[in-house]
Design a protein around this motif. Structure first.
Motif, PDB file in Angstrom:
ATOM      1  N   ARG A 223      48.580  35.616  50.907  1.00  0.00           N
ATOM      2  CA  ARG A 223      47.266  35.982  50.850  1.00  0.00           C
ATOM      3  C   ARG A 223      46.773  34.979  49.589  1.00  0.00           C
ATOM      4  O   ARG A 223      45.481  34.273  49.804  1.00  0.00           O
ATOM      5  CB  ARG A 223      47.106  37.293  50.375  1.00  0.00           C
ATOM      6  CG  ARG A 223      45.517  37.618  50.079  1.00  0.00           C
ATOM      7  CD  ARG A 223      45.250  39.260  49.844  1.00  0.00           C
ATOM      8  NE  ARG A 223      46.139  39.665  48.782  1.00  0.00           N
ATOM      9  CZ  ARG A 223      46.001  40.890  48.066  1.00  0.00           C
ATOM     10  NH1 ARG A 223      45.282  41.954  48.807  1.00  0.00           N
ATOM     11  NH2 ARG A 223      46.642  41.400  47.213  1.00  0.00           N
ATOM     12  N   GLN A 224      47.189  34.827  48.468  1.00  0.00           N
ATOM     13  CA  GLN A 224      46.826  33.658  47.621  1.00  0.00           C
ATOM     14  C   GLN A 224      46.855  32.390  48.071  1.00  0.00           C
ATOM     15  O   GLN A 224      45.782  31.461  47.698  1.00  0.00           O
ATOM     16  CB  GLN A 224      48.056  33.933  46.511  1.00  0.00           C
ATOM     17  CG  GLN A 224      48.017  35.237  45.607  1.00  0.00           C
ATOM     18  CD  GLN A 224      46.421  35.964  45.395  1.00  0.00           C
ATOM     19  OE1 GLN A 224      45.622  35.222  44.888  1.00  0.00           O
ATOM     20  NE2 GLN A 224      46.416  36.969  45.844  1.00  0.00           N
ATOM     21  N   GLU A 225      47.680  31.958  48.800  1.00  0.00           N
ATOM     22  CA  GLU A 225      47.690  30.560  49.456  1.00  0.00           C
ATOM     23  C   GLU A 225      46.446  30.408  50.350  1.00  0.00           C
ATOM     24  O   GLU A 225      45.817  29.393  50.369  1.00  0.00           O
ATOM     25  CB  GLU A 225      49.153  30.341  50.378  1.00  0.00           C
ATOM     26  CG  GLU A 225      49.066  28.995  50.637  1.00  0.00           C
ATOM     27  CD  GLU A 225      50.469  28.859  51.574  1.00  0.00           C
ATOM     28  OE1 GLU A 225      50.448  27.820  52.457  1.00  0.00           O
ATOM     29  OE2 GLU A 225      51.268  29.765  51.193  1.00  0.00           O
TER      30      GLU A 225
ATOM     31  N   ALA B 233      39.647  42.924  45.094  1.00  0.00           N
ATOM     32  CA  ALA B 233      40.958  43.341  45.969  1.00  0.00           C
ATOM     33  C   ALA B 233      41.862  42.114  46.643  1.00  0.00           C
ATOM     34  O   ALA B 233      43.142  42.374  46.648  1.00  0.00           O
ATOM     35  CB  ALA B 233      40.410  44.260  46.934  1.00  0.00           C
ATOM     36  N   ASN B 234      41.246  41.230  46.983  1.00  0.00           N
ATOM     37  CA  ASN B 234      41.997  39.895  47.320  1.00  0.00           C
ATOM     38  C   ASN B 234      42.992  39.486  46.378  1.00  0.00           C
ATOM     39  O   ASN B 234      43.912  38.738  46.742  1.00  0.00           O
ATOM     40  CB  ASN B 234      41.037  38.924  47.837  1.00  0.00           C
ATOM     41  CG  ASN B 234      40.433  39.329  49.279  1.00  0.00           C
ATOM     42  OD1 ASN B 234      40.910  40.171  50.010  1.00  0.00           O
ATOM     43  ND2 ASN B 234      39.065  38.543  49.631  1.00  0.00           N
ATOM     44  N   HIS B 235      42.696  39.802  45.159  1.00  0.00           N
ATOM     45  CA  HIS B 235      43.438  39.069  44.196  1.00  0.00           C
ATOM     46  C   HIS B 235      44.364  40.247  43.638  1.00  0.00           C
ATOM     47  O   HIS B 235      45.156  40.174  42.441  1.00  0.00           O
ATOM     48  CB  HIS B 235      42.616  38.493  42.757  1.00  0.00           C
ATOM     49  CG  HIS B 235      42.029  37.253  43.383  1.00  0.00           C
ATOM     50  ND1 HIS B 235      40.756  37.167  44.183  1.00  0.00           N
ATOM     51  CD2 HIS B 235      42.527  35.941  43.180  1.00  0.00           C
ATOM     52  CE1 HIS B 235      40.738  35.992  44.357  1.00  0.00           C
ATOM     53  NE2 HIS B 235      41.528  35.200  43.804  1.00  0.00           N
ATOM     54  N   GLY B 236      44.534  41.554  44.401  1.00  0.00           N
ATOM     55  CA  GLY B 236      45.279  42.442  43.846  1.00  0.00           C
ATOM     56  C   GLY B 236      44.675  43.276  42.611  1.00  0.00           C
ATOM     57  O   GLY B 236      45.398  43.861  41.978  1.00  0.00           O
ATOM     58  N   LEU B 237      43.353  43.385  42.506  1.00  0.00           N
ATOM     59  CA  LEU B 237      42.802  43.910  41.241  1.00  0.00           C
ATOM     60  C   LEU B 237      41.608  44.934  41.581  1.00  0.00           C
ATOM     61  O   LEU B 237      41.250  44.819  42.695  1.00  0.00           O
ATOM     62  CB  LEU B 237      42.176  42.675  40.345  1.00  0.00           C
ATOM     63  CG  LEU B 237      42.726  41.644  39.807  1.00  0.00           C
ATOM     64  CD1 LEU B 237      42.025  40.426  39.318  1.00  0.00           C
ATOM     65  CD2 LEU B 237      43.729  42.242  38.491  1.00  0.00           C
ATOM     66  N   THR B 238      41.429  45.696  40.741  1.00  0.00           N
ATOM     67  CA  THR B 238      40.387  46.546  40.719  1.00  0.00           C
ATOM     68  C   THR B 238      39.947  46.780  39.286  1.00  0.00           C
ATOM     69  O   THR B 238      40.734  46.359  38.369  1.00  0.00           O
ATOM     70  CB  THR B 238      40.570  47.874  41.693  1.00  0.00           C
ATOM     71  OG1 THR B 238      39.384  48.719  41.469  1.00  0.00           O
ATOM     72  CG2 THR B 238      41.583  48.826  40.704  1.00  0.00           C
TER      73      THR B 238
END
Length: 447
Positions: free
Chosen positions: A100-102, A161-166
């Motif tokens: 996802r990060q790529e 969310a795409n960076h695994g954050l909230t």
């Protein structure tokens, strides 16, 4: 990556959450790829396969999921798991999150998106090391170049969310000046089932999980703490605090999460009526309510009417705020006055056009079927004024470009007001509506 996939990927960081289907379209993963989720601490692993439709099919049971998080939760029998950091490619050892990060690296094409991507990557690293960054909601919004929450809330949540954050607490449910933490919690997913080709598929698209679009008590309370007394203090100390700080009430707390009640001027008077020499305990009103910051504001209005205040607790269940009837009156007063002025401006513009033109001419200029002046929109007003012949018929001694630019501003402000976002109305909104209406009235007889 194919040209089609490239075009599709360009908007991923600009509005929605990445899915496994996006990884497939970008060529970062293939249908049939085997995935494994290992729980090394208990010596258990779960296997799954990526389908051609971008779903994750569990080897055990054959259930398919669009969400990696939901697939991991069901496989492990756990309430919530971040599946993007649970599932790995068998053989490659790469997490879905790494893919996802790529993908995000390749789609952050312009300077703004690269800046957002880099900033959120740094925040993710801090969160992964147990040192989450803390920023005010106002500072967070500035990363996207905006000053208020509005239609871009969904985009911000997707980018996080795409960076695994909230954020904790939720940035949409508190005030602009509340400080939030950028954390990596498990996903909360809404489940809906349907049968497809004999396989149970859980329809849990992760960009549909948050529909909490309402006003909360946290939108009126900055969660920075409340005035309070300890139950062991004296009544004189409570009276002094109320007087010095011009408070109407004090929380009585024996620990941040243990609300014993409140001391108010009314409870103090009642205590002296009952006793010649009351102490603090005699003046405590235990009939008070505390609510979570995310509680719907309209749900607590009856309690506010009854008691005139409610205490508010934060994400840790510590009492950190208060909402009073005065707060509610001020908030809705700030919104209602500009809305009334918008209505007055709208009526004035319709009256001017009705006296200067016939509806057929206006409809032709606007390029749509309009049978009544009552159906005109702000966009229609702008189209009429942009038409040189129509403008000349108005015979206004005004600069057309300046009037149209201000009408554009007013249209944007009007939309924000009628969408009724939780952020404060811009301080100059009322003045802009009023001044524009005054100008129109001064020139209405010149058409």
């Amino acid at each position: 990556m194919t040209e089609e996939a490239s075009c599709r990927a360009k908007y991923l960081i600009d509005g929605r959450r990445v899915t496994v289907s996006d990884l497939l379209a970008a060529g970062l993963i293939s249908a049939g790829t085997e995935l494994r989720f290992e729980r090394s601490r208990i010596g258990v692993s779960y296997n799954a396969t990526v389908t051609a439709q971008g779903r994750i099919r569990l080897d055990h049971g054959g259930e398919e999921f669009r969400s990696p998080s939901r697939a991991a939760s069901v496989a492990a029998g756990a309430r919530a798991i971040d599946g993007w950091r649970a599932w790995k490619e068998v053989g490659q050892g790469r997490l879905l999150d790494a893919l996802r990060q790529e993908l995000l690296e390749g789609t952050a094409a312009d300077a703004k998106h690269k800046s957002i991507h880099q900033r959120l990557r740094e925040a993710r690293e801090h969160a992964d090391h147990g040192e989450p960054e803390r920023v005010s909601v106002r500072e967070l919004l500035l990363l996207w170049g905006i000053g208020q929450r509005g239609d871009q809330v969904g985009q911000i949540e997707a980018d996080l969310a795409n960076h695994g954050l909230t954020t904790s607490p939720s940035f949409r449910a508190v005030t602009l000046d509340t400080v939030v933490s950028l954390i990596t919690p498990p996903e909360e997913v809404v489940e809906e089932t349907s049968g497809i080709e004999g396989v149970r598929v859980v329809d849990d698209e992760e960009d549909d999980v948050d529909l909490e679009i309402h006003f909360t008590v946290g939108n009126l309370s900055p969660l920075i703490g409340v005035g309070f007394v300890n139950p062991n203090e004296s009544l004189d100390a409570a009276i002094t605090s109320l007087t010095l700080n011009n408070y109407s009430q004090l929380a009585v707390l024996s620990g941040a999460r243990n609300l014993r009640g409140a001391v108010t001027w009314r409870s103090i008077v009642n205590a002296f009526h009952r006793k010649a020499e009351p102490n603090l305990t005699d003046a405590i009103d235990a009939d008070v309510e505390s609510v979570p910051y995310y509680r719907d504001l309209f749900d607590v209005l009856p309690e506010l009417q009854r008691k005139e205040f409610v205490f508010v607790w934060d994400e840790t269940k510590a009492v950190k705020g208060i909402v009073t009837t005065s707060d509610v009156v001020r908030f809705f007063g700030e919104v209602s006055a500009p809305i009334l002025q918008v209505g007055e401006l709208d009526r004035t513009l319709r009256w001017i056009l009705r006296t200067a033109f016939d509806i057929e001419t206006v409809a032709q200029v606007c390029g749509r079927d309009i049978t009544s002046f009552e159906r005109l929109t702000m966009g229609d007003y702008k189209r009429v004024m942009e038409n040189k012949a129509m403008w000349e018929r108005l015979q206004w001694r005004l600069d057309r470009a300046t009037v149209i630019a201000r009408l554009d501003e007013i249209r944007d402000l009007r939309n924000k007001l009628l969408h009724f976002h939780s952020d404060p109305v811009p301080a100059d909104a009322a003045a802009k509506f009023r001044n524009f209406t005054t100008m129109l009235r001064q020139h209405r007889g010149r058409g």
